[in-house]
Scaffold this motif. Sequence first.
Motif, PDB file in Angstrom:
ATOM      1  N   ASP A  83       0.825  -1.221   0.000  1.00 46.37           N
ATOM      2  CA  ASP A  83       0.000   0.000   0.000  1.00 46.37           C
ATOM      3  C   ASP A  83       0.851   1.259   0.000  1.00 46.37           C
ATOM      4  OD1 ASP A  83      -2.591  -1.383   0.318  1.00 46.37           O
ATOM      5  OD2 ASP A  83      -1.772  -1.948   2.272  1.00 46.37           O
ATOM      6  N   ILE A  84       2.002   1.187   0.684  1.00 45.25           N
ATOM      7  CA  ILE A  84       2.867   2.360   0.867  1.00 45.25           C
ATOM      8  C   ILE A  84       4.318   1.953   0.598  1.00 45.25           C
ATOM      9  CG2 ILE A  84       3.806   4.015   2.563  1.00 45.25           C
ATOM     10  CD1 ILE A  84       1.122   3.770   4.064  1.00 45.25           C
ATOM     11  N   ILE A  85       5.062   2.824  -0.060  1.00 44.57           N
ATOM     12  CA  ILE A  85       6.512   2.676  -0.172  1.00 44.57           C
ATOM     13  C   ILE A  85       7.153   3.833   0.587  1.00 44.57           C
ATOM     14  CG2 ILE A  85       8.524   2.658  -1.696  1.00 44.57           C
ATOM     15  CD1 ILE A  85       6.874   0.227  -2.141  1.00 44.57           C
ATOM     16  N   HIS A  86       8.062   3.511   1.495  1.00 40.70           N
ATOM     17  CA  HIS A  86       8.832   4.551   2.186  1.00 40.70           C
ATOM     18  C   HIS A  86      10.291   4.436   1.746  1.00 40.70           C
ATOM     19  CE1 HIS A  86      10.499   6.365   6.197  1.00 40.70           C
ATOM     20  NE2 HIS A  86      10.721   7.142   5.145  1.00 40.70           N
ATOM     21  N   ASP A 137       3.630  11.552  -1.530  1.00 38.05           N
ATOM     22  CA  ASP A 137       2.416  11.886  -0.781  1.00 38.05           C
ATOM     23  C   ASP A 137       2.771  12.548   0.547  1.00 38.05           C
ATOM     24  OD1 ASP A 137       0.105  10.586  -2.360  1.00 38.05           O
ATOM     25  OD2 ASP A 137       1.632   9.026  -2.293  1.00 38.05           O
ATOM     26  N   LYS A 138       3.963  12.254   1.047  1.00 43.66           N
ATOM     27  CA  LYS A 138       4.436  12.854   2.293  1.00 43.66           C
ATOM     28  C   LYS A 138       5.964  12.822   2.306  1.00 43.66           C
ATOM     29  CE  LYS A 138       2.599  14.519   6.198  1.00 43.66           C
ATOM     30  NZ  LYS A 138       1.465  15.462   6.228  1.00 43.66           N
ATOM     31  N   ILE A 139       6.550  13.856   2.889  1.00 39.09           N
ATOM     32  CA  ILE A 139       7.994  13.920   3.077  1.00 39.09           C
ATOM     33  C   ILE A 139       8.272  13.948   4.572  1.00 39.09           C
ATOM     34  CG2 ILE A 139      10.050  15.360   2.776  1.00 39.09           C
ATOM     35  CD1 ILE A 139       8.728  16.368   0.163  1.00 39.09           C
ATOM     36  N   ILE A 140       9.185  13.099   5.010  1.00 37.53           N
ATOM     37  CA  ILE A 140       9.647  13.119   6.401  1.00 37.53           C
ATOM     38  C   ILE A 140      11.026  13.768   6.419  1.00 37.53           C
ATOM     39  CG2 ILE A 140      10.398  11.721   8.372  1.00 37.53           C
ATOM     40  CD1 ILE A 140       8.330   9.614   7.510  1.00 37.53           C
ATOM     41  N   THR A 141      11.205  14.743   7.296  1.00 35.90           N
ATOM     42  CA  THR A 141      12.527  15.333   7.473  1.00 35.90           C
ATOM     43  C   THR A 141      12.835  15.433   8.957  1.00 35.90           C
ATOM     44  OG1 THR A 141      14.011  17.081   6.729  1.00 35.90           O
ATOM     45  CG2 THR A 141      11.820  17.770   7.468  1.00 35.90           C
ATOM     46  N   ILE A 142      14.075  15.792   9.297  1.00 37.11           N
ATOM     47  CA  ILE A 142      14.539  15.599  10.672  1.00 37.11           C
ATOM     48  C   ILE A 142      14.740  16.895  11.454  1.00 37.11           C
ATOM     49  CG2 ILE A 142      15.540  13.329  10.281  1.00 37.11           C
ATOM     50  CD1 ILE A 142      18.232  14.631   9.765  1.00 37.11           C
ATOM     51  N   SER A 143      14.425  18.033  10.833  1.00 37.42           N
ATOM     52  CA  SER A 143      14.480  19.299  11.572  1.00 37.42           C
ATOM     53  C   SER A 143      13.584  20.310  10.880  1.00 37.42           C
ATOM     54  CB  SER A 143      15.911  19.843  11.646  1.00 37.42           C
ATOM     55  OG  SER A 143      16.352  20.265  10.360  1.00 37.42           O
ATOM     56  N   LYS A 162       6.536  16.462   7.183  1.00 36.29           N
ATOM     57  CA  LYS A 162       6.461  16.146   8.615  1.00 36.29           C
ATOM     58  C   LYS A 162       7.868  16.121   9.212  1.00 36.29           C
ATOM     59  CE  LYS A 162       4.958  14.533  12.594  1.00 36.29           C
ATOM     60  NZ  LYS A 162       4.212  15.384  13.532  1.00 36.29           N
ATOM     61  N   VAL A 163       8.066  16.871  10.285  1.00 34.60           N
ATOM     62  CA  VAL A 163       9.349  16.883  10.985  1.00 34.60           C
ATOM     63  C   VAL A 163       9.329  15.828  12.088  1.00 34.60           C
ATOM     64  CG1 VAL A 163      10.927  18.222  12.415  1.00 34.60           C
ATOM     65  CG2 VAL A 163       9.765  19.315  10.490  1.00 34.60           C
ATOM     66  N   ILE A 164      10.298  14.916  12.044  1.00 40.09           N
ATOM     67  CA  ILE A 164      10.476  13.914  13.095  1.00 40.09           C
ATOM     68  C   ILE A 164      11.942  13.941  13.526  1.00 40.09           C
ATOM     69  CG2 ILE A 164      10.293  11.484  13.748  1.00 40.09           C
ATOM     70  CD1 ILE A 164       8.214  11.109  11.569  1.00 40.09           C
ATOM     71  N   HIS A 165      12.181  14.363  14.754  1.00 36.47           N
ATOM     72  CA  HIS A 165      13.555  14.481  15.244  1.00 36.47           C
ATOM     73  C   HIS A 165      14.192  13.110  15.482  1.00 36.47           C
ATOM     74  CE1 HIS A 165      12.599  18.769  16.811  1.00 36.47           C
ATOM     75  NE2 HIS A 165      13.302  18.834  15.700  1.00 36.47           N
ATOM     76  N   LEU A 360       4.978   5.834  12.618  1.00 32.55           N
ATOM     77  CA  LEU A 360       3.746   5.046  12.508  1.00 32.55           C
ATOM     78  C   LEU A 360       2.536   5.946  12.242  1.00 32.55           C
ATOM     79  CD1 LEU A 360       4.279   2.414  15.358  1.00 32.55           C
ATOM     80  CD2 LEU A 360       4.338   2.011  12.885  1.00 32.55           C
ATOM     81  N   LYS A 361       2.519   7.113  12.860  1.00 29.28           N
ATOM     82  CA  LYS A 361       1.422   8.066  12.622  1.00 29.28           C
ATOM     83  C   LYS A 361       1.406   8.544  11.172  1.00 29.28           C
ATOM     84  CE  LYS A 361       1.240   9.892  17.365  1.00 29.28           C
ATOM     85  NZ  LYS A 361       1.532  11.072  18.220  1.00 29.28           N
ATOM     86  N   VAL A 362       2.584   8.782  10.622  1.00 32.08           N
ATOM     87  CA  VAL A 362       2.677   9.211   9.219  1.00 32.08           C
ATOM     88  C   VAL A 362       2.185   8.108   8.297  1.00 32.08           C
ATOM     89  CG1 VAL A 362       4.270   9.837   7.348  1.00 32.08           C
ATOM     90  CG2 VAL A 362       4.527  10.884   9.602  1.00 32.08           C
ATOM     91  N   TYR A 363       2.581   6.850   8.551  1.00 33.37           N
ATOM     92  CA  TYR A 363       2.124   5.743   7.718  1.00 33.37           C
ATOM     93  C   TYR A 363       0.596   5.644   7.744  1.00 33.37           C
ATOM     94  CZ  TYR A 363       7.048   4.273   8.017  1.00 33.37           C
ATOM     95  OH  TYR A 363       8.419   4.220   7.961  1.00 33.37           O
ATOM     96  N   GLU A 364       0.021   5.789   8.937  1.00 37.14           N
ATOM     97  CA  GLU A 364      -1.440   5.715   9.083  1.00 37.14           C
ATOM     98  C   GLU A 364      -2.114   6.853   8.318  1.00 37.14           C
ATOM     99  OE1 GLU A 364      -4.599   3.572  10.208  1.00 37.14           O
ATOM    100  OE2 GLU A 364      -2.611   3.086  11.007  1.00 37.14           O
ATOM    101  N   GLU A 365      -1.554   8.046   8.441  1.00 37.10           N
ATOM    102  CA  GLU A 365      -2.106   9.220   7.757  1.00 37.10           C
ATOM    103  C   GLU A 365      -2.074   9.039   6.240  1.00 37.10           C
ATOM    104  OE1 GLU A 365      -0.894  13.871   6.856  1.00 37.10           O
ATOM    105  OE2 GLU A 365       0.042  12.836   8.554  1.00 37.10           O
ATOM    106  N   VAL A 366      -0.939   8.581   5.716  1.00 34.59           N
ATOM    107  CA  VAL A 366      -0.801   8.406   4.264  1.00 34.59           C
ATOM    108  C   VAL A 366      -1.701   7.267   3.777  1.00 34.59           C
ATOM    109  CG1 VAL A 366       0.811   7.721   2.431  1.00 34.59           C
ATOM    110  CG2 VAL A 366       1.519   9.376   4.170  1.00 34.59           C
ATOM    111  N   TYR A 367      -1.816   6.201   4.537  1.00 32.52           N
ATOM    112  CA  TYR A 367      -2.679   5.075   4.160  1.00 32.52           C
ATOM    113  C   TYR A 367      -4.133   5.513   4.018  1.00 32.52           C
ATOM    114  CZ  TYR A 367      -5.070   0.564   4.467  1.00 32.52           C
ATOM    115  OH  TYR A 367      -5.877  -0.526   4.235  1.00 32.52           O
ATOM    116  N   ASN A 368      -4.554   6.429   4.872  1.00 30.83           N
ATOM    117  CA  ASN A 368      -5.954   6.886   4.860  1.00 30.83           C
ATOM    118  C   ASN A 368      -6.222   8.039   3.904  1.00 30.83           C
ATOM    119  OD1 ASN A 368      -7.018   5.052   6.808  1.00 30.83           O
ATOM    120  ND2 ASN A 368      -5.983   6.203   8.417  1.00 30.83           N
TER     121      ASN A 368
END
Length: 370
Positions: A83-86, A137-143, A162-165, A360-368
């Motif tokens: 369903d999702i590729i990260h 669909d979403k970008i994760i970055t660290i700052s 989405k920023v995830i430290h 995990l929250k990002v995966y859930e958000e993108v899945y929905n």
Amino acid sequence: MKIGIIANSLNPPRTGVGNVVYNVLKNIPKKTLSRNFYLINYEENGLFPESNKIIIKNPFKKITKNFLWCQMLPLKNELNELDIIHNPYQLPTLFNFKQKYIMSILDLIQILFPKEIKKSVYISQKIILSKSIQSTDKIITISHHTKQDIIKHFKIPEDKIKVIHLAANENYKPLNENEINKVKEKYNLNYPFILYVGTLEPRKNIPTLLKALYKIKKQGINHKLVITGKKGWKYKSIFETIEKLNLQKDVIFTGYVPDEDLPALYNAADLFVYPSLYEGFGLPPLEAMACGTPVITSNTSSLPEVVGDAGIMVNPYDVDELAKAMYEVLTNDGLREELSKKGLERAKLFSWKKCAEEHLKVYEEVYNMK
């Protein structure tokens, strides 16, 4: 929900991106890994046996094999059920994935510092990365600083990022004297020292640190500077500066130090200095703080976001300002103790468990997403 993680960065030798992927997966419950996660790789490395594996052979053998292998993935039928590729590796792909697509971008060093990389790498990052980012669909970055860089350079909507430290590993902590002395003896460090940890390359600004060391030596400071890290790109100016300032006896290069020895090195140092010009996050200052070592770092890029008021921040282009801060910390026991306590408290704000939960929250958000 079936989540495919491009996991070739876990293969040895595991470095920065691989360590991030490893620590995120390590902090996801095993039942969740077994039910929802599929690690995409070109070889079996024995890690995370509870997760599902998708092995896609890599026919490429040269230095570009990871890049070329990634280009194949959007075309592979083995991924059709996901369903999702990260893609946590920041390797852009020419073709778009059929699945919902998440990409991690740790920094924009290759865009912002083109003179430090090969022209071919710069072109691939500038052109292909731009195309690849637009397909996410979403970008994760660290700052938050890197988030602003992405918005500026690629015109990406703010709510798409989405920023995830990140966090320091749990072995970065205050150690007892026996543990510290073993590592000091291993590297023959039987004197007080200032520590730097990182690759030897222009962006790390080591010549400025050397010039500051030269100034405080003139003021009677007897500490040596221990530089830990492998040689990177265009590092000759470091050795030229040492020779010019006659610091050959005052600067010690350990080369690459394995992760199991680094916590003791941080603990053994009286001061950690990190005058980098740009960081996507800046993990070494956080590791130093987690060990209770006073930190001086730059007031640029993401470093203030990581260190906060728990360290001293200076203009990395100002040798006098850096030298003054180093002299103050090394001659003021009360200041060193205060920075140590603040650093330990600051480091507690960052954890891999929290990092994994945010993923995990990002995966859930993108899945929905519709």
